[in-house]
Design a protein around this motif. Structure first.
Motif, PDB file in Angstrom:
ATOM      1  N   HIS A  30       0.815  -1.213   0.000  1.00 30.26           N
ATOM      2  CA  HIS A  30       0.000   0.000   0.000  1.00 30.26           C
ATOM      3  C   HIS A  30       0.854   1.271   0.000  1.00 30.26           C
ATOM      4  CE1 HIS A  30      -2.937  -3.009   1.338  1.00 30.26           C
ATOM      5  NE2 HIS A  30      -3.799  -2.243   0.692  1.00 30.26           N
ATOM      6  N   GLY A  31       2.142   1.147   0.335  1.00 27.39           N
ATOM      7  CA  GLY A  31       3.051   2.290   0.274  1.00 27.39           C
ATOM      8  C   GLY A  31       3.028   3.196   1.494  1.00 27.39           C
ATOM      9  N   TYR A  32       2.734   2.628   2.673  1.00 25.68           N
ATOM     10  CA  TYR A  32       2.670   3.427   3.893  1.00 25.68           C
ATOM     11  C   TYR A  32       3.429   2.767   5.035  1.00 25.68           C
ATOM     12  CZ  TYR A  32      -0.798   6.444   1.811  1.00 25.68           C
ATOM     13  OH  TYR A  32      -1.427   7.342   0.998  1.00 25.68           O
ATOM     14  N   ALA A  84       3.592  16.612  16.023  1.00 29.48           N
ATOM     15  CA  ALA A  84       2.160  16.476  16.253  1.00 29.48           C
ATOM     16  C   ALA A  84       1.434  17.634  15.588  1.00 29.48           C
ATOM     17  CB  ALA A  84       1.868  16.434  17.741  1.00 29.48           C
ATOM     18  N   GLY A  85       0.367  17.323  14.955  1.00 29.48           N
ATOM     19  CA  GLY A  85      -0.472  18.332  14.313  1.00 29.48           C
ATOM     20  C   GLY A  85      -1.915  17.976  14.572  1.00 29.48           C
ATOM     21  N   ASN A  86      -2.735  18.103  13.556  1.00 33.94           N
ATOM     22  CA  ASN A  86      -4.137  17.741  13.695  1.00 33.94           C
ATOM     23  C   ASN A  86      -4.298  16.242  13.539  1.00 33.94           C
ATOM     24  OD1 ASN A  86      -4.853  20.434  13.968  1.00 33.94           O
ATOM     25  ND2 ASN A  86      -4.962  20.707  11.754  1.00 33.94           N
ATOM     26  N   SER A  87      -5.081  15.667  14.415  1.00 32.98           N
ATOM     27  CA  SER A  87      -5.327  14.231  14.326  1.00 32.98           C
ATOM     28  C   SER A  87      -6.780  13.999  13.963  1.00 32.98           C
ATOM     29  CB  SER A  87      -5.011  13.548  15.655  1.00 32.98           C
ATOM     30  OG  SER A  87      -5.968  13.896  16.627  1.00 32.98           O
ATOM     31  N   ARG A  88      -7.046  12.785  13.571  1.00 30.37           N
ATOM     32  CA  ARG A  88      -8.418  12.373  13.286  1.00 30.37           C
ATOM     33  C   ARG A  88      -8.518  10.880  13.520  1.00 30.37           C
ATOM     34  NH1 ARG A  88      -7.966   9.901   8.501  1.00 30.37           N
ATOM     35  NH2 ARG A  88      -6.210  10.477   7.211  1.00 30.37           N
ATOM     36  N   LYS A  93     -12.691   4.584   4.518  1.00 28.79           N
ATOM     37  CA  LYS A  93     -11.886   4.934   3.342  1.00 28.79           C
ATOM     38  C   LYS A  93     -10.398   4.962   3.673  1.00 28.79           C
ATOM     39  CE  LYS A  93     -12.426   9.830   3.962  1.00 28.79           C
ATOM     40  NZ  LYS A  93     -11.683  10.935   3.573  1.00 28.79           N
ATOM     41  N   ASP A  94     -10.040   5.334   4.922  1.00 24.36           N
ATOM     42  CA  ASP A  94      -8.630   5.328   5.323  1.00 24.36           C
ATOM     43  C   ASP A  94      -8.075   3.911   5.296  1.00 24.36           C
ATOM     44  OD1 ASP A  94      -8.441   8.118   5.905  1.00 24.36           O
ATOM     45  OD2 ASP A  94      -9.536   7.745   7.764  1.00 24.36           O
ATOM     46  N   TRP A  95      -8.842   2.975   5.809  1.00 20.56           N
ATOM     47  CA  TRP A  95      -8.348   1.596   5.898  1.00 20.56           C
ATOM     48  C   TRP A  95      -8.230   0.965   4.518  1.00 20.56           C
ATOM     49  CZ3 TRP A  95      -6.254   2.799   9.865  1.00 20.56           C
ATOM     50  CH2 TRP A  95      -6.881   3.243  11.018  1.00 20.56           C
ATOM     51  N   LEU A  96      -9.056   1.396   3.564  1.00 18.79           N
ATOM     52  CA  LEU A  96      -8.885   0.929   2.186  1.00 18.79           C
ATOM     53  C   LEU A  96      -7.550   1.421   1.629  1.00 18.79           C
ATOM     54  CD1 LEU A  96     -12.438   1.393   0.632  1.00 18.79           C
ATOM     55  CD2 LEU A  96     -11.300  -0.750   1.210  1.00 18.79           C
ATOM     56  N   ILE A 102      -2.243  -2.035   8.756  1.00 17.27           N
ATOM     57  CA  ILE A 102      -2.212  -0.746   9.451  1.00 17.27           C
ATOM     58  C   ILE A 102      -3.529  -0.506  10.178  1.00 17.27           C
ATOM     59  CG2 ILE A 102      -2.085   1.767   9.091  1.00 17.27           C
ATOM     60  CD1 ILE A 102       0.084   1.210   6.996  1.00 17.27           C
ATOM     61  N   GLU A 103      -4.629  -0.953   9.603  1.00 16.66           N
ATOM     62  CA  GLU A 103      -5.918  -0.860  10.299  1.00 16.66           C
ATOM     63  C   GLU A 103      -5.859  -1.603  11.628  1.00 16.66           C
ATOM     64  OE1 GLU A 103     -10.645  -2.061   9.803  1.00 16.66           O
ATOM     65  OE2 GLU A 103      -9.229  -2.637   8.241  1.00 16.66           O
ATOM     66  N   ASN A 104      -5.323  -2.820  11.611  1.00 12.89           N
ATOM     67  CA  ASN A 104      -5.211  -3.607  12.844  1.00 12.89           C
ATOM     68  C   ASN A 104      -4.339  -2.910  13.884  1.00 12.89           C
ATOM     69  OD1 ASN A 104      -6.816  -5.600  11.727  1.00 12.89           O
ATOM     70  ND2 ASN A 104      -5.101  -6.879  11.099  1.00 12.89           N
ATOM     71  N   LEU A 105      -3.307  -2.222  13.439  1.00 10.19           N
ATOM     72  CA  LEU A 105      -2.391  -1.532  14.348  1.00 10.19           C
ATOM     73  C   LEU A 105      -3.021  -0.257  14.927  1.00 10.19           C
ATOM     74  CD1 LEU A 105       0.593  -1.420  15.443  1.00 10.19           C
ATOM     75  CD2 LEU A 105       1.068   0.074  13.514  1.00 10.19           C
TER      76      LEU A 105
END
Length: 113
Positions: A30-32, A84-88, A93-96, A102-105
């Motif tokens: 996925h490149g991340y 640290a900046g803005n988090s969400r 769609k992020d997990w796709l 990374i979703e599991n983590l």
């Protein structure tokens, strides 16, 4: 400890060092890269940039050198500094985009990109 899953193109890195403990996943498919810092209860995600991050095969070679020589004198050591900046919170769609590993983590943690 480091575990390389060549078929899945995933590298798991687990650092156990008290307050500095973390888990990192290099997902080359996925490149991340995602790092979960346990002391901050947060997940930091960054895109793999080929000019800065070694290829999967290179990480394996560097890990082997480190294990056998106990010192790696290589210009390819990877260091990242997170600001640290803005988090969400992550959404479907992020997990796709980031992938299942990374979703599991990072599920349930604030995400910083």
């Amino acid at each position: 400890t480091m575990t390389i899953h060549s078929e899945e193109r995933i590298v798991d890195v687990h650092v156990r060092s008290g307050v500095y403990s973390s888990d990192t996943i290099f997902d080359y498919t996925h490149g991340y890269i995602a790092t979960r810092l346990f002391s901050r209860h947060a997940c930091f995600i960054m895109k793999i940039k080929k000019e800065y991050i070694p290829e999967l095969e290179e990480i394996g070679r560097l890990a082997f050198e480190r294990q056998t020589m106990r010192d790696v004198y290589s210009p390819n050591n990877v260091w990242a500094q997170f600001q640290a900046g803005n988090s969400r919170m992550g959404h479907f769609k992020d997990w796709l985009l980031y992938g299942k590993q990374i979703e599991n983590l990072c599920t349930g943690l604030p995400l910083y990109e």
